[in-house]
Motif scaffolding. Structure first.
Motif, PDB file in Angstrom:
ATOM      1  N   ASN A 216       0.819  -1.209   0.000  1.00 53.75           N
ATOM      2  CA  ASN A 216       0.000   0.000   0.000  1.00 53.75           C
ATOM      3  C   ASN A 216       0.852   1.259   0.000  1.00 53.75           C
ATOM      4  OD1 ASN A 216       0.652  -0.919   2.736  1.00 53.75           O
ATOM      5  ND2 ASN A 216      -0.525   0.855   3.454  1.00 53.75           N
ATOM      6  N   HIS A 217       2.151   1.146   0.281  1.00 57.24           N
ATOM      7  CA  HIS A 217       3.040   2.298   0.195  1.00 57.24           C
ATOM      8  C   HIS A 217       3.501   2.528  -1.249  1.00 57.24           C
ATOM      9  CE1 HIS A 217       2.906   2.011   4.487  1.00 57.24           C
ATOM     10  NE2 HIS A 217       3.457   0.806   4.461  1.00 57.24           N
ATOM     11  N   ASP A 218       3.413   1.501  -2.084  1.00 55.52           N
ATOM     12  CA  ASP A 218       3.671   1.670  -3.518  1.00 55.52           C
ATOM     13  C   ASP A 218       2.515   2.375  -4.214  1.00 55.52           C
ATOM     14  OD1 ASP A 218       6.187   0.279  -3.792  1.00 55.52           O
ATOM     15  OD2 ASP A 218       5.102  -1.613  -3.590  1.00 55.52           O
ATOM     16  N   ARG A 219       1.314   1.921  -3.919  1.00 56.22           N
ATOM     17  CA  ARG A 219       0.133   2.425  -4.607  1.00 56.22           C
ATOM     18  C   ARG A 219      -1.110   2.003  -3.838  1.00 56.22           C
ATOM     19  NH1 ARG A 219       0.692  -0.173 -10.413  1.00 56.22           N
ATOM     20  NH2 ARG A 219      -1.452   0.572 -10.597  1.00 56.22           N
ATOM     21  N   PRO A 220      -2.182   2.776  -3.934  1.00 60.10           N
ATOM     22  CA  PRO A 220      -3.399   2.438  -3.177  1.00 60.10           C
ATOM     23  C   PRO A 220      -4.065   1.150  -3.649  1.00 60.10           C
ATOM     24  CG  PRO A 220      -3.772   4.342  -4.595  1.00 60.10           C
ATOM     25  CD  PRO A 220      -2.308   4.068  -4.630  1.00 60.10           C
ATOM     26  N   ASP A 221      -3.908   0.809  -4.928  1.00 66.35           N
ATOM     27  CA  ASP A 221      -4.531  -0.411  -5.449  1.00 66.35           C
ATOM     28  C   ASP A 221      -3.527  -1.559  -5.445  1.00 66.35           C
ATOM     29  OD1 ASP A 221      -2.899   0.682  -7.396  1.00 66.35           O
ATOM     30  OD2 ASP A 221      -4.200   0.106  -9.058  1.00 66.35           O
ATOM     31  N   TRP A 222      -2.846  -1.712  -4.324  1.00 67.04           N
ATOM     32  CA  TRP A 222      -1.734  -2.652  -4.225  1.00 67.04           C
ATOM     33  C   TRP A 222      -2.117  -4.080  -4.607  1.00 67.04           C
ATOM     34  CZ3 TRP A 222      -2.717  -6.196  -0.252  1.00 67.04           C
ATOM     35  CH2 TRP A 222      -3.725  -5.825   0.634  1.00 67.04           C
ATOM     36  N   LYS A 223      -3.248  -4.563  -4.141  1.00 74.42           N
ATOM     37  CA  LYS A 223      -3.639  -5.938  -4.456  1.00 74.42           C
ATOM     38  C   LYS A 223      -4.085  -6.065  -5.909  1.00 74.42           C
ATOM     39  CE  LYS A 223      -6.956  -9.553  -3.298  1.00 74.42           C
ATOM     40  NZ  LYS A 223      -8.164  -9.908  -2.511  1.00 74.42           N
ATOM     41  N   GLU A 224      -4.905  -5.141  -6.365  1.00 72.97           N
ATOM     42  CA  GLU A 224      -5.386  -5.195  -7.742  1.00 72.97           C
ATOM     43  C   GLU A 224      -4.230  -5.110  -8.727  1.00 72.97           C
ATOM     44  OE1 GLU A 224      -6.531  -3.315  -5.380  1.00 72.97           O
ATOM     45  OE2 GLU A 224      -8.615  -3.930  -5.078  1.00 72.97           O
ATOM     46  N   ALA A 225      -3.249  -4.277  -8.414  1.00 76.93           N
ATOM     47  CA  ALA A 225      -2.096  -4.147  -9.306  1.00 76.93           C
ATOM     48  C   ALA A 225      -1.345  -5.462  -9.428  1.00 76.93           C
ATOM     49  CB  ALA A 225      -1.162  -3.050  -8.793  1.00 76.93           C
ATOM     50  N   ALA A 226      -1.142  -6.155  -8.295  1.00 83.50           N
ATOM     51  CA  ALA A 226      -0.445  -7.437  -8.345  1.00 83.50           C
ATOM     52  C   ALA A 226      -1.226  -8.462  -9.165  1.00 83.50           C
ATOM     53  CB  ALA A 226      -0.205  -7.947  -6.929  1.00 83.50           C
ATOM     54  N   VAL A 227      -2.529  -8.542  -8.925  1.00 79.93           N
ATOM     55  CA  VAL A 227      -3.353  -9.519  -9.635  1.00 79.93           C
ATOM     56  C   VAL A 227      -3.399  -9.200 -11.128  1.00 79.93           C
ATOM     57  CG1 VAL A 227      -5.707 -10.399  -9.911  1.00 79.93           C
ATOM     58  CG2 VAL A 227      -4.724 -10.107  -7.619  1.00 79.93           C
ATOM     59  N   ASN A 228      -3.567  -7.921 -11.474  1.00 80.32           N
ATOM     60  CA  ASN A 228      -3.670  -7.553 -12.890  1.00 80.32           C
ATOM     61  C   ASN A 228      -2.365  -7.808 -13.630  1.00 80.32           C
ATOM     62  OD1 ASN A 228      -6.325  -6.768 -12.556  1.00 80.32           O
ATOM     63  ND2 ASN A 228      -5.822  -4.596 -12.242  1.00 80.32           N
ATOM     64  N   GLU A 229      -1.243  -7.508 -12.992  1.00 83.64           N
ATOM     65  CA  GLU A 229       0.025  -7.776 -13.675  1.00 83.64           C
ATOM     66  C   GLU A 229       0.258  -9.275 -13.811  1.00 83.64           C
ATOM     67  OE1 GLU A 229       3.496  -5.688 -12.517  1.00 83.64           O
ATOM     68  OE2 GLU A 229       2.470  -3.761 -12.343  1.00 83.64           O
ATOM     69  N   ALA A 230      -0.170 -10.044 -12.840  1.00 80.66           N
ATOM     70  CA  ALA A 230      -0.052 -11.498 -12.947  1.00 80.66           C
ATOM     71  C   ALA A 230      -0.841 -12.009 -14.150  1.00 80.66           C
ATOM     72  CB  ALA A 230      -0.552 -12.156 -11.670  1.00 80.66           C
ATOM     73  N   ALA A 231      -2.046 -11.511 -14.303  1.00 76.02           N
ATOM     74  CA  ALA A 231      -2.887 -11.963 -15.409  1.00 76.02           C
ATOM     75  C   ALA A 231      -2.345 -11.523 -16.760  1.00 76.02           C
ATOM     76  CB  ALA A 231      -4.306 -11.438 -15.220  1.00 76.02           C
ATOM     77  N   GLY A 232      -1.651 -10.388 -16.791  1.00 75.44           N
ATOM     78  CA  GLY A 232      -1.213  -9.837 -18.070  1.00 75.44           C
ATOM     79  C   GLY A 232       0.204 -10.159 -18.481  1.00 75.44           C
ATOM     80  N   MET A 233       0.977 -10.850 -17.643  1.00 71.65           N
ATOM     81  CA  MET A 233       2.361 -11.132 -17.976  1.00 71.65           C
ATOM     82  C   MET A 233       2.448 -12.073 -19.171  1.00 71.65           C
ATOM     83  SD  MET A 233       5.532 -10.547 -17.304  1.00 71.65           S
ATOM     84  CE  MET A 233       5.545  -9.816 -15.671  1.00 71.65           C
ATOM     85  N   ASN A 234       3.367 -11.762 -20.096  1.00 69.65           N
ATOM     86  CA  ASN A 234       3.616 -12.642 -21.232  1.00 69.65           C
ATOM     87  C   ASN A 234       5.104 -12.591 -21.581  1.00 69.65           C
ATOM     88  OD1 ASN A 234       4.047 -10.288 -22.891  1.00 69.65           O
ATOM     89  ND2 ASN A 234       1.818 -10.132 -23.120  1.00 69.65           N
ATOM     90  N   GLU A 235       5.490 -13.382 -22.541  1.00 71.81           N
ATOM     91  CA  GLU A 235       6.914 -13.519 -22.845  1.00 71.81           C
ATOM     92  C   GLU A 235       7.519 -12.220 -23.352  1.00 71.81           C
ATOM     93  OE1 GLU A 235       9.879 -16.287 -25.593  1.00 71.81           O
ATOM     94  OE2 GLU A 235       7.830 -16.938 -25.154  1.00 71.81           O
ATOM     95  N   SER A 236       6.817 -11.496 -24.207  1.00 70.72           N
ATOM     96  CA  SER A 236       7.370 -10.245 -24.728  1.00 70.72           C
ATOM     97  C   SER A 236       7.513  -9.210 -23.620  1.00 70.72           C
ATOM     98  CB  SER A 236       6.486  -9.699 -25.855  1.00 70.72           C
ATOM     99  OG  SER A 236       5.194  -9.384 -25.380  1.00 70.72           O
ATOM    100  N   GLY A 237       6.554  -9.192 -22.695  1.00 74.00           N
ATOM    101  CA  GLY A 237       6.668  -8.278 -21.566  1.00 74.00           C
ATOM    102  C   GLY A 237       7.865  -8.603 -20.698  1.00 74.00           C
ATOM    103  N   LEU A 238       8.114  -9.885 -20.496  1.00 75.82           N
ATOM    104  CA  LEU A 238       9.255 -10.289 -19.690  1.00 75.82           C
ATOM    105  C   LEU A 238      10.571  -9.899 -20.365  1.00 75.82           C
ATOM    106  CD1 LEU A 238      10.186 -11.738 -17.140  1.00 75.82           C
ATOM    107  CD2 LEU A 238      10.115 -13.887 -18.421  1.00 75.82           C
ATOM    108  N   GLN A 239      10.620 -10.027 -21.665  1.00 77.39           N
ATOM    109  CA  GLN A 239      11.834  -9.626 -22.384  1.00 77.39           C
ATOM    110  C   GLN A 239      12.091  -8.127 -22.235  1.00 77.39           C
ATOM    111  OE1 GLN A 239      11.011 -11.092 -26.342  1.00 77.39           O
ATOM    112  NE2 GLN A 239      11.708 -13.167 -25.860  1.00 77.39           N
TER     113      GLN A 239
END
Length: 750
Positions: A216-239
């Motif tokens: 919550n010190h990073d951003r107010p939507d701390w949990k949603e941000a983690a979940v959304n990035e998890a769902a959206g991660m792909n190989e090109s993003g990782l590169q």
């Protein structure tokens, strides 16, 4: 690549040699001290906010995730302080009993593992993305096998743990909130874009697991941000994440370098820089005593910001190493505590200004209250009196806030950044307010009473009997740091063109402080820790030691061979007698307990023999260091990361006395070079020593200040080339050059 995501110009020009890439540390056995309340012995990686500790065994890797901003904001430790967000267990049963080899590579900031037994070998790569809240783990097997993944957060310590799924994402959170005396809430989320459970590794087909943490010190939507990035991660993003990571670390290593023809010390020099850069980053919470490498709750001293040197020391090498931006996070905790510090000064001492306890945390948190009940006080400190100083641990010391000011002044002198000076000036001024009130003018000199050289407190050893030790008079720590403060006030206020009417008082304090106490024993004059004290241990003939170095030399910077050669000779004599107390290699300067980052560069600054310093430093490293390259001591953690870089930097370049000196304490028979080290006055300096001769000195003047320099060629004429064009010739033991902002100078022997 299969992907799973867990988110939590002259003819004489000499080229500056390019140093070899930093050598990695290779760990050949599973870590034995992980988890721990102090520094883990496992391979480490970090991005200055998130820390990765690669623990466990070949059959079960245990990745611990620390985060500089995940605190239990409780005012007493144990219990309060930085806390553990959680981790990831990776279990591969087929690897039980496999050989263990883990390589910690500072060049790339990557941890590589190789785990082999007959019939199977698994390779791993793990790293913390330099520019993202992402930890990456890559697994490659030579045989089909199953890896069990378990994402977890620890229970206990009033933390609330929740877990669940959202689509194809599994997540874990840990929270501290709504408990008595908690000053602010902390929440952290880790999320995985696959169910908890088994994944299949096929021969030669890498599987990548990424882990990102948000609080919550990073951003107010701390949990949603983690979940959304998890769902959206792909190989090109990782590169793309890796490309940004690689660029950050390449740029970091290009910022400065040294070469001293000593592979062991170079290895520890660059590894220490790597570990510090992994621990501290602008825009993030400052690292505490253990940085972000947290493997359990209730770490020693709460992992807090200990203000009587532990918090300050990790940053000391960053200024001369030209990593000033990595110190950006240092000031905020000190600024945030000012309101409480004013209350302490007013209510406890009837003084203006600020008065700080020994330990604080982020966001105005005090971490060092005495235990809240008499029973707990008796158990831990052998007395039932838990209301000492209204329940706060000052430990007899008034100097903590000024100790905090030292790094601010070091940064100011290194950059002459007026924007920065305006930001910290209110803190410096509040320190000046306090000490104007606290100092006493007696017989024409300002004296300091009851500010203690060491911590004075009840404990189990003294059976709660401590008040008879109070009464230090003119501690060298206090005298030095107060002199440092008012010298700094004169300079900073002049640059900012403010408080001109107060400078006469400040100048009078600087010139009329009581002299540093000395005594003659057996025909030799040596330093006294205090002018007088009721504490018996001060009567022992100690001479210059770690705490007095803090006041006089580092970070106090009010003594030295340029400032006062006669007094410096006394300090140098004391250093020459450090060997008298040694019983085995590694004990020089009494630094096994604390002080390797203080005593070694302190010895350099007073001019002790360079070759012996290097040998003693190597003996000290051999005596107490971990397989991951972290040099350890009993009283703290991250402060040792400054030890080798600062010692070497001070041997190659000094400027703290207002005069730039290249190779000021170096054996001229040993080739050495340095590239883009930073000197006071906002100068960036490079030089090469070869064949016993300084080949050239290159200087960039960032702010156009006058450059006072000690002649590198023993008084011989010096040719000055400005922006590639021949200019004047100067001579003499010391000369001064006028410069312009952005000007590049090259100095060569005339």
């Amino acid at each position: 690549m299969a992907l799973l995501c867990v988110h939590a110009a002259t003819a004489q020009q000499v080229a500056h040699p390019s140093p070899a890439p930093p050598e990695p540390f290779v760990l050949t056995a599973p870590p034995a001290q992980t988890p721990t309340a102090k520094v883990p012995d496992a391979a480490l990686a970090g991005n200055g906010d998130i820390g990765l500790t690669f623990g466990g065994s070949p059959g079960q890797f245990k990745l611990y995730f620390g985060k500089n901003d995940f605190w239990r904001a409780y005012p007493v430790y144990p219990g309060g302080g930085i806390a553990l967000p959680g981790g990831l267990d990776v279990t591969i049963g087929e690897l039980d009993g496999a050989d263990y080899k883990v390589t910690q590579s500072p060049t790339e900031a990557v941890i590589r593992g190789s785990f082999s037994k007959p019939g199977i070998s698994v390779a791993t790569e793990a790293w913390v993305a330099a520019m993202h809240n992402t930890v990456v783990l890559r697994l490659t097997s030579t045989k089909s096998c199953t890896a069990q993944l378990r994402l977890w957060a620890p229970d206990g310590n009033t933390g609330v743990v929740k877990q669940g799924t959202s689509g194809n994402v599994s997540w874990v959170t840990r929270s501290f909130e709504n408990t008595p005396l908690l000053e602010w809430p902390s929440h952290v989320a880790l999320a995985m874009n696959a169910p908890q459970g088994a994944i299949r590794l096929e021969p030669g087909k890498p599987v990548t697991v990424t882990v990102t943490l948000y609080t919550n010190h990073d951003r107010p939507d701390w949990k949603e941000a983690a979940v959304n990035e998890a769902a959206g991660m792909n190989e090109s993003g990782l590169q793309a994440i890796y490309a940004a990571h690689a660029k950050w670390w390449k740029d970091f290593w290009d910022r400065s370098s040294i070469s001293i023809s000593d592979p062991m010390l170079e290895k520890y020099y660059f590894t220490s820089q790597y570990l510090f850069a992994s621990s501290s980053r602008p825009g993030k919470f400052a690292p505490g005593i253990w940085g972000p490498f947290i493997t359990k709750d209730s770490t020693a001293w709460g992992g807090d910001y200990h203000l009587n040197y532990n918090y300050q020391a990790p940053y000391w090498a960053a200024f001369s190493s030209n990593y000033t931006d990595l110190t950006d996070n240092y000031d905020q905790p000190l600024l945030d505590y000012m309101d409480r510090g004013r209350v302490h000064a007013r209510t406890l001492l009837n003084m203006r200004g600020i008065y700080y306890p020994v330990g604080i945390g982020p966001k105005g948190l005090c971490t060092t209250r005495w235990p809240l009940t008499p029973d707990e006080m008796e158990k831990r400190y052998a007395t039932r009196e838990n209301t000492i100083d209204s329940g706060y641990k000052f430990l007899g010391q008034k100097i903590n806030a000024v100790f905090g000011a030292a790094n601010m002044l070091m940064r100011f002198y290194s950059t002459y950044d007026e924007t920065y000076a305006r930001r910290v000036y209110p803190f410096l001024l509040a320190c000046a307010d306090f000490w104007e009130d606290y100092l006493k003018l007696e017989n024409g000199r300002y004296v300091i009473e009851n500010d203690h050289y060491g911590e004075v407190m009840p404990n189990l050893r003294n059976k709660g009997q401590w008040r008879h030790m109070l009464g230090d008079y003119n501690s060298t720590l206090s005298l030095g740091l107060v002199k440092m403060l008012f010298k700094g006030m004169l300079e900073v206020s002049a640059v900012l063109q403010t408080d001109a009417a107060r400078r006469e008082k400040w100048r009078h304090i600087v010139t009329h402080l009581a002299p540093f106490p000395t005594q003659e024993i057996d025909g030799r004059v040596r330093l006294k820790s205090v002018e007088r004290s009721p504490a018996e241990w001060h009567s022992r003939a100690m001479g210059l030691a770690r705490v007095s170095i803090h006041g006089l030399i580092l970070p106090g910077e009010v003594c030295g061979p340029v400032t006062d050669p006669a007094f410096n000779a006394i300090l140098l004599s004391d250093v020459r007698h450090w060997k008298d107390r040694m019983q085995q290699p590694g004990e020089w300067g009494n630094t096994l307990g604390n002080g390797i980052e203080t005593c070694f560069p302190g010895a350099v600054r007073v001019g002790y023999d360079a070759d012996d310093i290097l040998q003693q430093l190597k003996d000290r490293i051999r005596a107490s260091s971990l397989p991951n390259g972290w040099i350890t001591q009993s009283g703290g953690g991250t402060e040792t990361l400054a030890a080798v870089p600062l010692t070497v930097n001070e041997m190659l370049l000094q400027s703290y006395e207002g005069r730039v000196r290249v190779f000021p304490n170096w054996n001229r028979k040993r080739n050495a070079s340095f590239h883009q080290l930073r000197a006071y006055g906002a100068f960036v300096v490079s030089s090469v020593l070869s064949g016993g001769t300084v080949r050239q000195v290159d200087i960039v003047s960032e702010k156009g200040r006058n450059l006072e320099m000690e002649n590198p060629w023993n008084g011989n004429p010096v040719k000055v080339i400005r922006n590639g064009k021949k200019a004047e010739t100067v001579s003499g033991h010391v000369f001064t050059l006028k410069t312009k902002a952005g000007e590049k100078l090259r100095l060569v022997k005339g």
